[in-house]
Structures are given as C-alpha cells and as structure tokens.
Design a protein around this motif. Structure first.
Motif, mmCIF file in Angstrom:
data_model
loop_
_atom_site.group_PDB
_atom_site.id
_atom_site.type_symbol
_atom_site.label_atom_id
_atom_site.label_comp_id
_atom_site.label_asym_id
_atom_site.label_seq_id
_atom_site.Cartn_x
_atom_site.Cartn_y
_atom_site.Cartn_z
ATOM 1 N N GLY A 75 -7.270 13.342 -18.770
ATOM 2 C CA GLY A 75 -6.897 12.393 -19.802
ATOM 3 C C GLY A 75 -6.444 11.047 -19.285
ATOM 4 N N VAL A 76 -6.712 10.750 -18.019
ATOM 5 C CA VAL A 76 -6.351 9.462 -17.444
ATOM 6 C C VAL A 76 -7.548 8.894 -16.688
ATOM 7 C CG1 VAL A 76 -3.892 10.035 -17.251
ATOM 8 C CG2 VAL A 76 -5.408 10.470 -15.310
ATOM 9 N N THR A 77 -7.481 7.597 -16.391
ATOM 10 C CA THR A 77 -8.538 6.941 -15.629
ATOM 11 C C THR A 77 -8.102 6.796 -14.169
ATOM 12 O OG1 THR A 77 -7.668 4.716 -15.960
ATOM 13 C CG2 THR A 77 -9.134 5.597 -17.693
ATOM 14 N N HIS A 78 -8.976 6.217 -13.363
ATOM 15 C CA HIS A 78 -8.633 5.985 -11.957
ATOM 16 C C HIS A 78 -7.479 4.995 -11.800
ATOM 17 C CE1 HIS A 78 -11.381 8.468 -9.747
ATOM 18 N NE2 HIS A 78 -12.341 8.140 -10.599
ATOM 19 N N ALA A 79 -7.118 4.298 -12.863
ATOM 20 C CA ALA A 79 -5.946 3.415 -12.794
ATOM 21 C C ALA A 79 -4.679 4.214 -12.494
ATOM 22 C CB ALA A 79 -5.788 2.649 -14.101
ATOM 23 N N ARG A 80 -4.672 5.503 -12.777
ATOM 24 C CA ARG A 80 -3.516 6.369 -12.503
ATOM 25 C C ARG A 80 -3.720 7.225 -11.244
ATOM 26 N NH1 ARG A 80 -0.887 8.236 -17.359
ATOM 27 N NH2 ARG A 80 0.281 9.623 -15.991
ATOM 28 N N ASN A 81 -4.793 6.999 -10.513
ATOM 29 C CA ASN A 81 -5.132 7.801 -9.345
ATOM 30 C C ASN A 81 -4.468 7.233 -8.091
ATOM 31 O OD1 ASN A 81 -6.284 9.302 -7.326
ATOM 32 N ND2 ASN A 81 -8.396 8.893 -7.914
ATOM 33 N N THR A 82 -3.326 7.784 -7.732
ATOM 34 C CA THR A 82 -2.553 7.300 -6.590
ATOM 35 C C THR A 82 -3.310 7.442 -5.277
ATOM 36 O OG1 THR A 82 -0.566 7.969 -7.774
ATOM 37 C CG2 THR A 82 -0.295 7.463 -5.461
ATOM 38 N N TYR A 83 -4.259 8.347 -5.213
ATOM 39 C CA TYR A 83 -5.028 8.536 -3.980
ATOM 40 C C TYR A 83 -5.709 7.236 -3.540
ATOM 41 C CZ TYR A 83 -8.286 10.428 -0.581
ATOM 42 O OH TYR A 83 -8.980 10.673 0.563
ATOM 43 N N ILE A 84 -6.082 6.397 -4.481
ATOM 44 C CA ILE A 84 -6.707 5.109 -4.157
ATOM 45 C C ILE A 84 -5.794 4.298 -3.241
ATOM 46 C CG2 ILE A 84 -7.432 2.899 -5.152
ATOM 47 C CD1 ILE A 84 -8.450 4.553 -7.587
ATOM 48 N N HIS A 85 -4.476 4.354 -3.490
ATOM 49 C CA HIS A 85 -3.537 3.601 -2.661
ATOM 50 C C HIS A 85 -3.471 4.163 -1.244
ATOM 51 C CE1 HIS A 85 -2.579 1.466 -6.224
ATOM 52 N NE2 HIS A 85 -2.104 2.546 -6.826
ATOM 53 N N SER A 86 -3.723 5.457 -1.105
ATOM 54 C CA SER A 86 -3.787 6.053 0.220
ATOM 55 C C SER A 86 -4.942 5.435 1.013
ATOM 56 C CB SER A 86 -3.980 7.562 0.099
ATOM 57 O OG SER A 86 -4.219 8.138 1.356
ATOM 58 N N ILE A 87 -6.084 5.289 0.375
ATOM 59 C CA ILE A 87 -7.238 4.669 1.035
ATOM 60 C C ILE A 87 -6.908 3.234 1.425
ATOM 61 C CG2 ILE A 87 -9.634 3.920 0.701
ATOM 62 C CD1 ILE A 87 -9.891 6.380 -1.210
ATOM 63 N N GLU A 88 -6.239 2.508 0.523
ATOM 64 C CA GLU A 88 -5.841 1.123 0.827
ATOM 65 C C GLU A 88 -4.936 1.061 2.048
ATOM 66 O OE1 GLU A 88 -5.887 -0.707 -3.706
ATOM 67 O OE2 GLU A 88 -4.022 0.120 -2.899
ATOM 68 N N GLU A 89 -4.010 2.002 2.157
ATOM 69 C CA GLU A 89 -3.112 2.013 3.317
ATOM 70 C C GLU A 89 -3.849 2.357 4.597
ATOM 71 O OE1 GLU A 89 0.897 3.161 3.496
ATOM 72 O OE2 GLU A 89 1.091 3.301 1.313
ATOM 73 N N VAL A 90 -4.714 3.358 4.545
ATOM 74 C CA VAL A 90 -5.474 3.747 5.731
ATOM 75 C C VAL A 90 -6.336 2.573 6.213
ATOM 76 C CG1 VAL A 90 -7.358 5.222 6.557
ATOM 77 C CG2 VAL A 90 -5.463 6.222 5.260
ATOM 78 N N LEU A 91 -6.932 1.837 5.273
ATOM 79 C CA LEU A 91 -7.793 0.702 5.624
ATOM 80 C C LEU A 91 -7.011 -0.589 5.826
ATOM 81 C CD1 LEU A 91 -10.799 1.383 3.220
ATOM 82 C CD2 LEU A 91 -10.608 1.924 5.662
ATOM 83 N N ASN A 92 -5.684 -0.521 5.642
ATOM 84 C CA ASN A 92 -4.804 -1.672 5.796
ATOM 85 C C ASN A 92 -5.228 -2.856 4.942
ATOM 86 O OD1 ASN A 92 -2.483 -2.831 6.784
ATOM 87 N ND2 ASN A 92 -3.497 -3.709 8.573
ATOM 88 N N VAL A 93 -5.532 -2.597 3.681
ATOM 89 C CA VAL A 93 -5.918 -3.646 2.730
ATOM 90 C C VAL A 93 -4.724 -4.579 2.539
ATOM 91 C CG1 VAL A 93 -6.597 -4.093 0.338
ATOM 92 C CG2 VAL A 93 -7.586 -2.156 1.594
ATOM 93 N N SER A 94 -4.974 -5.877 2.662
ATOM 94 C CA SER A 94 -3.869 -6.838 2.519
ATOM 95 C C SER A 94 -3.393 -6.902 1.072
ATOM 96 C CB SER A 94 -4.307 -8.222 3.001
ATOM 97 O OG SER A 94 -5.384 -8.689 2.207
ATOM 98 N N HIS A 95 -2.144 -7.245 0.882
ATOM 99 C CA HIS A 95 -1.509 -7.422 -0.440
ATOM 100 C C HIS A 95 -1.566 -6.145 -1.290
ATOM 101 C CE1 HIS A 95 -1.432 -11.603 0.641
ATOM 102 N NE2 HIS A 95 -2.734 -11.656 0.704
ATOM 103 N N ARG A 96 -1.532 -4.991 -0.658
ATOM 104 C CA ARG A 96 -1.634 -3.743 -1.412
ATOM 105 C C ARG A 96 -0.306 -3.286 -2.005
ATOM 106 N NH1 ARG A 96 -1.542 -2.582 3.845
ATOM 107 N NH2 ARG A 96 -0.085 -0.977 4.561
#
Length: 150
Positions: A128-149
């Motif tokens: 009942g939720v979209t990927h906007a609520r998928n915290t796993y995405i932030h894990s990928i951002e951290e692993v890839l060191n995305v700036s301004h995350r």
C-alpha cells in the motif's frame, strides 16, 4: 468485504513468495483496506507466513505506521538498537541479522541491516505504499556515496 487472514496468506503465496525469504516490508494499513481483526490480523498472517524466513519491518515509534509499531511489541520480535532507524525482525536469524546496529553512524550505513538485505538475497514488499517510502533506496545512496543525500 473485509480481508481475512486466509486471504492475506493466499495473496502472499500468489505473489510467488515462499515464506523462506528474508523480506523487508514497508506498509500502509489504510491502503490495505478493511481486514477482519485489523492490523493484528495482518501481522498474524505475515508472522505465520514468514516464520521459516526472516520478516523485517522498520520500527521508529509513531512515524512509520501502525503495523511496525504493533510488530515491534509482539512476543518473539527482536528490535535493533540503531540510534535513528531501528528495525525489528522475527524468524530465522533475527538476532544475528540485527546485531551491531547500535554501532552504525548513519541511517542506512554500508554494512548495516538495509545494505545486508542484498547480501542475503532479501526482498522488499511494498504494501500500500510507493517507493517514496522505501528506505532501502537510501542504503543504495549511501553505498554509492551520492552527494546531498542526507
């Protein structure tokens, strides 16, 4: 018409899930619709279905929904001690999977419980939720060191 526990168990099986998965669930009880017995029935179904595997739900009180809040309080559920993004687990390897989270210094630290999901072949179920609520995405951002995350 209300969903029953049997309906929910069948829906999980119809998705091709076996119950042996390591699975992280982000959810919205309101989006599921009416369920006989409410959130407790949903949790009963999830905990029964994923008993042979590992069921994970994020568990910061008051900010991620009624299912995680009730889940973290159930007997047999283990909660991590992450300072900002705790997670609760039930089933095989819950204690070892969540161990060490109190030592993490960012919400989705590389090597943390979100990042390890990929290492164990885990899955993510959005209820009942979209990927906007998928915290796993932030894990990928951290692993890839995305700036301004953060």
């Amino acid at each position: 018409m209300s969903y029953t526990k049997l309906d929910l168990l069948q829906d999980l099986a119809d998705m091709g899930l076996t119950g042996q998965e390591t699975i992280l669930i982000h959810s919205s009880m309101k989006s599921i619709g009416p369920v006989d017995g409410g959130a407790d029935t949903v949790l009963d179904a999830l905990m029964e279905f994923f008993r042979p595997g590992l069921l994970l739900l994020p568990t910061s009180p008051c900010c991620v929904g009624i299912l995680p809040e009730l889940f973290r309080q159930r007997p047999g559920v283990v909660r991590s001690l992450h300072p900002t993004h705790s997670m609760a687990g039930y089933g095989q390897q819950a204690v070892s999977y969540l161990a060490g989270e109190e030592l993490r210094n960012t919400p989705c630290t590389p090597g943390g419980c979100y990042d390890r999901l990929k290492d164990v072949g885990g899955k993510i179920l959005l209820v009942g939720v979209t990927h906007a609520r998928n915290t796993y995405i932030h894990s990928i951002e951290e692993v890839l060191n995305v700036s301004h995350r953060l």
